[in-house]
Design a protein around this motif. Structure first.
Motif, PDB file in Angstrom:
ATOM      1  N   PHE A   7       0.829  -1.203   0.000  1.00  0.00           N
ATOM      2  CA  PHE A   7       0.000   0.000   0.000  1.00  0.00           C
ATOM      3  C   PHE A   7       0.873   1.267   0.000  1.00  0.00           C
ATOM      4  CE2 PHE A   7      -1.728   3.348   2.800  1.00  0.00           C
ATOM      5  CZ  PHE A   7      -2.708   3.817   1.941  1.00  0.00           C
ATOM      6  N   LEU A  11       1.250   3.732  -3.009  1.00  0.00           N
ATOM      7  CA  LEU A  11       0.822   5.129  -2.880  1.00  0.00           C
ATOM      8  C   LEU A  11       1.967   6.068  -3.282  1.00  0.00           C
ATOM      9  CD1 LEU A  11      -1.744   6.553  -1.970  1.00  0.00           C
ATOM     10  CD2 LEU A  11      -0.724   6.811   0.285  1.00  0.00           C
ATOM     11  N   LEU A  19       3.249  13.127 -10.098  1.00  0.00           N
ATOM     12  CA  LEU A  19       4.010  14.377 -10.024  1.00  0.00           C
ATOM     13  C   LEU A  19       4.979  14.475 -11.197  1.00  0.00           C
ATOM     14  CD1 LEU A  19       4.758  14.853  -6.236  1.00  0.00           C
ATOM     15  CD2 LEU A  19       3.230  16.185  -7.683  1.00  0.00           C
TER      16      LEU A  19
ATOM     17  N   VAL B  58      -9.527   8.443  -0.460  1.00  0.00           N
ATOM     18  CA  VAL B  58      -8.490   7.442  -0.201  1.00  0.00           C
ATOM     19  C   VAL B  58      -8.923   6.551   0.957  1.00  0.00           C
ATOM     20  CG1 VAL B  58      -6.128   7.105   0.660  1.00  0.00           C
ATOM     21  CG2 VAL B  58      -6.574   8.777  -1.144  1.00  0.00           C
ATOM     22  N   VAL B  62      -9.577   2.991  -0.347  1.00  0.00           N
ATOM     23  CA  VAL B  62      -8.393   2.141  -0.183  1.00  0.00           C
ATOM     24  C   VAL B  62      -8.245   1.610   1.242  1.00  0.00           C
ATOM     25  CG1 VAL B  62      -5.901   1.991  -0.534  1.00  0.00           C
ATOM     26  CG2 VAL B  62      -7.272   3.529  -1.963  1.00  0.00           C
ATOM     27  N   LEU B  63      -8.228   2.510   2.198  1.00  0.00           N
ATOM     28  CA  LEU B  63      -7.907   2.085   3.556  1.00  0.00           C
ATOM     29  C   LEU B  63      -8.955   1.149   4.140  1.00  0.00           C
ATOM     30  CD1 LEU B  63      -6.491   5.404   5.049  1.00  0.00           C
ATOM     31  CD2 LEU B  63      -5.257   3.491   4.048  1.00  0.00           C
ATOM     32  N   LEU B  68      -6.838  -1.055   6.367  1.00  0.00           N
ATOM     33  CA  LEU B  68      -5.544  -0.420   6.665  1.00  0.00           C
ATOM     34  C   LEU B  68      -5.737   0.895   7.416  1.00  0.00           C
ATOM     35  CD1 LEU B  68      -3.653  -0.991   3.313  1.00  0.00           C
ATOM     36  CD2 LEU B  68      -3.037  -1.959   5.507  1.00  0.00           C
ATOM     37  N   TYR B  70      -5.319   1.824  10.278  1.00  0.00           N
ATOM     38  CA  TYR B  70      -4.223   2.208  11.181  1.00  0.00           C
ATOM     39  C   TYR B  70      -3.110   2.923  10.432  1.00  0.00           C
ATOM     40  CZ  TYR B  70      -2.032  -2.056   9.417  1.00  0.00           C
ATOM     41  OH  TYR B  70      -1.507  -3.006   8.598  1.00  0.00           O
ATOM     42  N   MET B  71      -3.101   2.888   9.097  1.00  0.00           N
ATOM     43  CA  MET B  71      -2.094   3.591   8.304  1.00  0.00           C
ATOM     44  C   MET B  71      -2.514   5.020   7.961  1.00  0.00           C
ATOM     45  SD  MET B  71       0.475   1.692   7.886  1.00  0.00           S
ATOM     46  CE  MET B  71       1.287   2.618   6.621  1.00  0.00           C
ATOM     47  N   ILE B  74       0.011   8.255   8.200  1.00  0.00           N
ATOM     48  CA  ILE B  74       1.097   8.309   7.231  1.00  0.00           C
ATOM     49  C   ILE B  74       0.555   8.431   5.810  1.00  0.00           C
ATOM     50  CG2 ILE B  74       1.448   5.813   6.883  1.00  0.00           C
ATOM     51  CD1 ILE B  74       4.498   6.565   7.304  1.00  0.00           C
ATOM     52  N   ALA B  75      -0.526   7.742   5.540  1.00  0.00           N
ATOM     53  CA  ALA B  75      -1.103   7.806   4.199  1.00  0.00           C
ATOM     54  C   ALA B  75      -1.594   9.215   3.890  1.00  0.00           C
ATOM     55  CB  ALA B  75      -2.251   6.804   4.074  1.00  0.00           C
ATOM     56  N   LEU B  78       1.239  11.680   3.257  1.00  0.00           N
ATOM     57  CA  LEU B  78       1.811  11.440   1.932  1.00  0.00           C
ATOM     58  C   LEU B  78       0.905  12.021   0.843  1.00  0.00           C
ATOM     59  CD1 LEU B  78       4.330   9.936   0.862  1.00  0.00           C
ATOM     60  CD2 LEU B  78       2.833   8.008   0.375  1.00  0.00           C
ATOM     61  N   VAL B  79      -0.383  11.740   0.984  1.00  0.00           N
ATOM     62  CA  VAL B  79      -1.324  12.202  -0.038  1.00  0.00           C
ATOM     63  C   VAL B  79      -1.373  13.736  -0.076  1.00  0.00           C
ATOM     64  CG1 VAL B  79      -3.768  12.318  -0.639  1.00  0.00           C
ATOM     65  CG2 VAL B  79      -2.734  10.131  -0.058  1.00  0.00           C
ATOM     66  N   ALA B  82       1.847  15.221  -1.635  1.00  0.00           N
ATOM     67  CA  ALA B  82       1.871  15.037  -3.091  1.00  0.00           C
ATOM     68  C   ALA B  82       0.848  15.951  -3.754  1.00  0.00           C
ATOM     69  CB  ALA B  82       1.597  13.578  -3.436  1.00  0.00           C
ATOM     70  N   GLN B  85       1.908  19.603  -3.883  1.00  0.00           N
ATOM     71  CA  GLN B  85       2.945  19.741  -4.901  1.00  0.00           C
ATOM     72  C   GLN B  85       2.314  19.767  -6.297  1.00  0.00           C
ATOM     73  OE1 GLN B  85       6.143  19.855  -3.584  1.00  0.00           O
ATOM     74  NE2 GLN B  85       6.529  20.793  -5.569  1.00  0.00           N
TER      75      GLN B  85
END
Lengths: 697, 190
Positions: A7, A11, A19, B58, B62-63, B68, B70-71, B74-75, B78-79, B82, B85
């Protein structure tokens, strides 16, 4: 575990991919030139250039909208880098610094009310223009300090801004922030040629001094035991302190506010002599800063007080300066007319050496018109300007009969010389076309004599209107071949080599729009008693324009049969400005100035320098609006309070001192103030401003 | 009605800055000038709404299916990073005017806890899509409102008598605390 790794890895990979694609798809092509220029700029985003930050400025430069030196803070190095990117040549721009003239903080100045509002000058000024009585007084709340992005100023304990010249980059942010508009940006050139305006705080004595010495400041320096500093302040506007300290009539002392307290004025002039004598005793020449060489060459004609002054300031402005003197020694009236008892020769020598030490090249025994000419100075020696400071009628007597025959400007004679010459049987050849400037009664006589000497056409120009013309001049118009034109001035002279080519006339039209005429002429006769200060410049002929390169447009004069190679500098005093008389009158290029005292000659010398400097740097010669003069009653101070009456310290008389008879004979003058006397006298100064002055505690 | 209440709740009662203390970094950093505060406010409204939407998707897509949750932290980080940006690159090309006015604030938002907090809250409160979007926009508006009000106060500080020890950030924090107390007054509305 595997799922987690998949995952997160997935990701990350998806983000990276997105990007990466986005960076390519949405790539914005930036002009590499803009990037390069922006890298060269300081990146302070101060906005001093007038654009919104350094990036916008870089874009403007790249577009060609702004010049390579658009950045006001980066200094010369930045300009060089930017110019290298743009592929253009640069000339160093003179560094500037900001300063105010207010010297009395809110603690000492006269107040109309106590302000206790928001700590902001704008807010304070909104309330009846601020708490100070003086309209030019600093509010002292530091709006300028907040505006400064370079930490170059702070409010001192006296509640006045302190400018740090090392940090100041002259971005102008404080100038804009000040609601009183009392912060000014100046360069060292500005300071050398400046005169006081009504927008500055000036003491009465400063307005009374023709040459505008910052008197309270130099007296404060003497009081604090810093005579060198005092000398530097004096030399900012007066290069002849030894001379002035002895023979100046001291109009400043008449203005001293101690007079208002029923006291004697401060001994301003004896104090000036004290610091000047101090320099002479050290045997050195204490010369203040000079600008970097400008690459311009200037010739000054006339080695009297005015010529010496002009040469001194031109040299300080960085121009290669040559001083021509007809006699075998410099000094003019100072040397040949003033009694040595008042101005001993050794003193004058020291003063002249000081001026030459500034980098002035002196050539004595050179009479303009005989040993050198305007044409030779401009064409052969490559001078960018030639300044005539040949002095008044009295100084012409120094040259005896020679100057009556040799004219500094080819084809330009005084009517008095012409008439005298005719009587003596040696009149100069006048040629075919003559212009007589000025409506003196003898202009008519001169016109008749010119006609008899073979002139075909004689034109008499008179600045005043026709109805105010003197009757004999009206009759002159009836003579054959003589024309009289009223409301007309000469605005330029043109010459080539050693001959006069023509002149430019401006005549007031009925519709208020002046008619301009270029006219060929062989001889000009001046009705005034002396040849005024004239500034000559090289004409930008097509050859010179081609040699200089760049986009300068060559000057072409189809009206003249002979192409001129030199001309007088453009004067701003034309018919459009009230009471102006073109080339043959003005304290700036081309005006007969009153040199009744050496200090006035110094003033006209400095004024001429302002014009010459503008001329050689390629700028227009302009007038200073709102000049402060002695007569200005900026704010009426008619009484002073809290000032104790103290005896003035007069210079000692050596005859009264024991055992000095020999000294008296040797120096042949009064001794000056001693160190202690000078300091005591300096303490009497009230350190006046426009309205402030020091009150006894 | 439900949505309006949600919006008022997010803007005033549970103001993300003054009541939940999220995003205090830009609150103190970009509030010295009104102009900057407005720019930052707009940038936050834009990014926060977008980021919350994406993280919500997401989370749901996904989770949850892959168990997931518990992620989450961090997910989401990250999202969001990104995304910001990407938005920056996208805006620079397609909306240069908007980029010039908001551009310099975008990198600041990458690590902004207000954005992250709103994303987490919308998941925690288990909103549906519409409620999530309204919640995100209202939270961001609350942020912008507090920031602009605060900037107004701080501009006035520049001309005020402030004791030396309290100048700058110190008086800023005290004022933020007082503003927070004032916003407590909205508590009774729910």
């Amino acid at each position: 575990m595997v799922a987690v790794l998949l995952f997160l890895g997935g990701l990350g990979a998806v983000s990276a991919l997105l990007l990466g694609i986005a960076a390519r798809v949405f790539y914005v092509k930036e002009d590499p030139l803009v990037v390069e220029i922006e890298n060269a700029l300081p990146g302070a985003n101060c906005g001093g250039c007038g654009y919104a930050g350094c990036h916008a400025c870089a874009e403007a430069i790249a577009r060609g909208e702004a010049a390579a030196n658009a950045c006001v803070v980066g200094g010369f190095e930045t300009t060089v880098q930017v110019a290298a990117s743009m592929g253009v040549k640069v000339e160093a721009r003179e560094p500037q610094i900001a300063a105010t003239s207010c010297t009395y903080g809110t603690g000492e100045a006269d107040l109309v009310y106590l302000y206790n509002g928001a700590r902001d000058c704008q807010a304070a000024v909104a309330l009846f223009g601020g708490g100070k009585l003086c309209p030019l007084g600093c509010i002292g709340l530091g709006s300028c300090v907040k505006a400064c992005k370079f930490d170059a100023l702070q409010i001192g304990p006296d509640r006045l801004p302190r400018f740090n010249p090392k940090k100041c980059v002259a971005c102008g942010a404080c100038v804009k922030a000040c609601p009183k508009q009392i912060i000014q940006l100046t360069s060292s050139s500005d300071r050398l040629v400046r005169e006081y305006t009504t927008a500055e705080c000036t003491a009465p004595c400063m307005r009374g001094c023709p040459t505008g010495i910052d008197i309270p400041r130099y007296i404060a320096a003497i009081r604090d035991g810093r005579p060198q500093e005092a000398l530097r302040i004096i030399k900012e506007t007066c290069p002849l302190p030894l001379v002035c300290g002895r023979i100046c009539p001291a109009p400043c002392e008449l203005q001293c506010r101690r007079n208002l307290a029923g006291d004697e004025p401060v001994g301003i002039n004896p104090l000036k002599r004290y610091v000047a004598d101090y320099e002479m005793r050290t045997g050195r020449h204490i010369n203040p800063y000079a600008n970097a060489p400008s690459g311009r060459r200037v010739a000054v004609v006339g080695g009297g007080a005015e010529g010496l002054t002009a040469a001194y300031y031109l040299a300080r402005l960085g121009h290669a300066t040559t001083l021509l003197e007809a006699r075998d020694k410099l000094g003019g009236i100072l040397r040949h007319v003033i009694a040595p008892g008042r101005l001993p020769e050794g003193v004058l020598e020291h003063e002249i050496e000081s001026i030459l030490a500034m980098g002035v090249e002196a050539r004595t025994g050179q009479l303009l018109g005989r040993d050198a000419t305007i044409g030779s100075l401009i064409e052969r020696e490559g001078c960018d300007a030639v300044l005539l400071a040949t002095g008044g009628y009295d100084s012409r007597k120094l040259l005896l009969s020679e100057s009556e025959r040799v004219t500094p400007v080819p084809g330009l004679h005084l009517v008095v010389d012409f008439l005298g010459g005719v009587r003596a049987g040696r009149a100069p050849a006048v040629g075919r076309r003559v212009v007589i400037v000025g409506g003196e009664s003898r202009s008519r006589e001169a016109a008749e004599l010119c006609r008899r000497a073979g002139a075909r056409e004689v034109l008499i120009v008179v600045p005043g209107p026709a109805e105010r013309m003197s009757p004999p001049l009206g009759d002159a118009a009836a003579l054959e071949g003589v024309e009289v034109r009223a409301a007309t001035i000469v605005t330029a002279l043109f010459g080539a080599g050693d001959r006069l080519v023509g002149l430019r006339l401006e005549t007031a039209g009925a519709d208020g729009c002046p008619a301009v005429e270029l006219r060929e002429v062989d001889t000009i006769l001046l009705a005034s008693g002396r040849i005024p200060e004239l500034v000559f410049r090289p004409v930008l002929t097509p050859e010179r324009a081609a040699a200089a390169g760049g986009g300068a447009e060559a000057e072409v004069y189809p009206d003249f049969a002979v192409a001129p190679t030199w001309a007088t500098a453009e004067v701003y005093r034309t018919l459009a400005s009230l009471g102006a008389f073109g080339v043959f009158s003005s304290p700036e290029p081309g005006r007969t100035s009153d040199a009744g005292a050496v200090v006035r000659a110094i003033l006209s010398g400095r004024r001429m320098v302002r014009g010459v400097h503008a001329q050689v740097m390629g700028r227009a010669i302009e007038s200073i609006p709102d000049l402060a003069v002695e007569a200005d009653e900026v704010l009426d101070v008619r009484e002073v309070f809290g000032v104790s009456v103290e005896q003035r310290h007069e210079p000692g008389d050596p005859l009264r001192e024991p055992g000095t008879e020999a000294d008296w004979a040797a120096t042949a003058e009064l001794s000056g103030l001693g160190d202690e006397e000078a300091r005591a006298e300096a303490r009497r100064c009230l350190q006046c401003g426009l309205i402030c002055y020091q009150k006894a505690m | 009605m439900d949505l309006i209440l949600l919006a008022i709740n997010a803007i005033l009662v549970k103001n993300i800055l003054l009541m939940q203390y999220l995003g205090n970094c830009p609150f103190l950093g970009t509030s010295k000038r009104m102009e900057t505060a407005l720019g930052m406010g707009m940038a936050v409204i834009f990014t926060l709404t977008l980021a919350t939407t994406i993280t919500w998707v997401v989370h749901r897509a996904v989770l949850v299916p892959f168990k997931l949750q518990y992620m989450q932290t961090i997910a989401f980080i990250l999202v969001i990073a990104a995304l910001v940006q990407f938005v920056e690159i996208f805006m620079k090309k397609t909306l240069p005017a908007l980029y010039l006015s908001l551009g310099i604030f975008l990198p600041l938002i990458t690590t902004n806890c207000a954005v992250f907090g709103a994303a987490l809250l919308s998941v925690k409160n288990d909103y549906d899509f519409v409620h999530m979007v309204v919640f995100a926009m209202a939270s961001a508006t609350g942020f912008a409102l507090a920031l602009v009000l605060f900037a107004g106060l701080r501009e006035r500080f520049r001309v005020a008598h402030i004791p030396g020890a309290l100048q700058d950030t110190a008086i800023g924090l005290i004022t933020a605390g007082l503003m927070s107390l004032a916003f407590l007054g909205f508590k009774g509305m729910t």
